[in-house]
Design a protein around this motif. Structure first.
Motif, mmCIF file in Angstrom:
data_model
loop_
_atom_site.group_PDB
_atom_site.id
_atom_site.type_symbol
_atom_site.label_atom_id
_atom_site.label_comp_id
_atom_site.label_asym_id
_atom_site.label_seq_id
_atom_site.Cartn_x
_atom_site.Cartn_y
_atom_site.Cartn_z
ATOM 1 N N ASN A 1 -5.597 -1.928 -6.167
ATOM 2 C CA ASN A 1 -6.196 -2.472 -4.945
ATOM 3 C C ASN A 1 -5.423 -3.709 -4.542
ATOM 4 O O ASN A 1 -5.619 -4.793 -5.096
ATOM 5 C CB ASN A 1 -7.668 -2.803 -5.193
ATOM 6 N N LYS B 1 4.139 3.491 -4.959
ATOM 7 C CA LYS B 1 3.646 4.482 -5.915
ATOM 8 C C LYS B 1 4.118 4.050 -7.295
ATOM 9 O O LYS B 1 5.312 4.069 -7.585
ATOM 10 C CB LYS B 1 4.170 5.878 -5.583
ATOM 11 N N ASP C 1 -5.219 5.140 -12.759
ATOM 12 C CA ASP C 1 -4.898 6.428 -12.146
ATOM 13 C C ASP C 1 -3.661 6.348 -11.257
ATOM 14 O O ASP C 1 -3.407 7.223 -10.436
ATOM 15 C CB ASP C 1 -6.083 6.933 -11.320
ATOM 16 N N GLY C 2 -2.877 5.254 -11.420
ATOM 17 C CA GLY C 2 -1.667 5.099 -10.627
ATOM 18 C C GLY C 2 -1.850 4.283 -9.366
ATOM 19 O O GLY C 2 -0.894 4.079 -8.612
ATOM 20 N N LYS C 3 -3.074 3.792 -9.126
ATOM 21 C CA LYS C 3 -3.349 3.044 -7.896
ATOM 22 C C LYS C 3 -3.878 1.656 -8.214
ATOM 23 O O LYS C 3 -4.637 1.461 -9.160
ATOM 24 C CB LYS C 3 -4.363 3.797 -7.028
ATOM 25 N N ASN D 1 0.816 -1.212 0.000
ATOM 26 C CA ASN D 1 0.000 0.000 0.000
ATOM 27 C C ASN D 1 0.851 1.265 0.000
ATOM 28 O O ASN D 1 0.327 2.364 -0.177
ATOM 29 C CB ASN D 1 -0.948 0.000 1.197
ATOM 30 N N GLN D 2 2.165 1.111 0.220
ATOM 31 C CA GLN D 2 3.068 2.256 0.158
ATOM 32 C C GLN D 2 3.831 2.322 -1.162
ATOM 33 O O GLN D 2 4.789 3.066 -1.299
ATOM 34 C CB GLN D 2 4.045 2.224 1.332
#
Length: 289
Positions: free
Chosen positions: A200, A176, A196-198, A173-174
């Protein structure tokens, strides 16, 4: 100072080092020509399933496996050449066969060349004569992989190629993730999604295929490990794949020259004329901060 040395372990292992940055990589030619380890100031960049690595009959899960003559898999593992069907496993055979170390250098870098040629075993699944020569070059915190593909056949030779690097990570989750594309295909569902760069990371698996790349560079910042990975690739590479599995401390960011099933669809496939060669470069830079 640049150094190249070798040591007989389970396999003969070459160590390339740059004393100026206390950086070193380990290459195991006979286990698929693979880089298994990359340490900078004692901190490991790559993930490696060491138990699996000891079993020659299992594919390596870790390091930086070589993908050739295809990336991904084919429907029913099948494709055709001149009307004849062939079966070939996911990602091809280069990552499983023994390569040969043929040259080394300490002039301006620590360098090692490994080579693989066609044989009766490869021709059963891929009916072409070929020769591959990959040179690993370590300078500072950068690993450059120079590749040469030669068609020694009397007919045109189709292929795709790529790498499957496993990067050791902390809390996902850290992460990028900077991928130069605005959408991806989920390989599991074949659905397309905006990016969008994320991601789950609560999913059991992420297997995302990115095309329409807007630049020749991609990167991931791991704030947990305080590590940035940047991958630069030339125009040969048309796809990036991001893959990870829940509960495992790795992610893969893979440059591919074509997506899965290209041996059938011909999309972005590299086709070499008889006696022709193709060169390509991938560069990985790792910086702890």
């Amino acid at each position: 100072m640049y150094k190249v040395s070798s040591q007989q372990q389970q396999y003969n292992t070459y160590t390339l080092s740059d004393d100026s940055t206390n950086s070193q990589i380990e290459v195991v030619p006979e286990r698929g020509g693979i880089v298994t380890s990359w340490q900078i100031n004692g901190q490991e960049v790559f993930y490696l399933d060491t138990e699996r690595f000891t079993h020659p009959d299992l594919s390596v899960r870790g390091g930086n496996p070589i993908l050739f003559p295809l990336c991904g898999n084919l429907p029913n593992d099948t494709y055709a050449v001149d009307g004849k069907e062939y079966k070939i496993k996911q990602h091809g055979f280069a990552r499983e066969l023994p390569w040969t170390a043929t040259a080394q250098s300490t002039d301006g870098k620590a360098g090692l060349t490994v080579e693989l040629g066609s044989n009766e075993q490869t021709k059963v699944v891929y009916p072409f004569d070929f020769h591959l020569a990959f040179t690993y070059e370590l300078r500072g915190n950068t690993l450059e992989i120079r590749q040469e593909y030669k068609n020694l056949s009397s007919t045109p030779m189709p292929f795709s190629s790529g790498f499957h690097p496993y990067f050791l990570c902390g809390d996902k989750n850290q992460l990028k993730v900077d991928i130069p594309s605005t959408s991806y295909e989920d390989n599991r569902t074949k659905e397309n999604f905006a990016f969008d760069g994320k991601f789950n990371f609560d999913q059991d698996e992420i297997d995302s295929v990115f095309g329409n790349l807007a630049s020749r560079s991609t990167s991931v910042v791991d704030s947990d490990r305080q590590l940035k990975i940047a991958i630069d690739y030339d125009d040969s590479y048309t796809y990036l794949v991001f893959w990870t599995v829940k509960g495992k401390d790795f992610y893969c960011l893979e440059p591919w020259t074509a997506t899965r099933n290209s041996l059938n669809t011909k999309e972005y496939l590299t086709v070499l004329a008889p006696n022709a060669s193709h060169t390509s470069v991938v560069k990985i830079t790792a910086n702890f901060f």
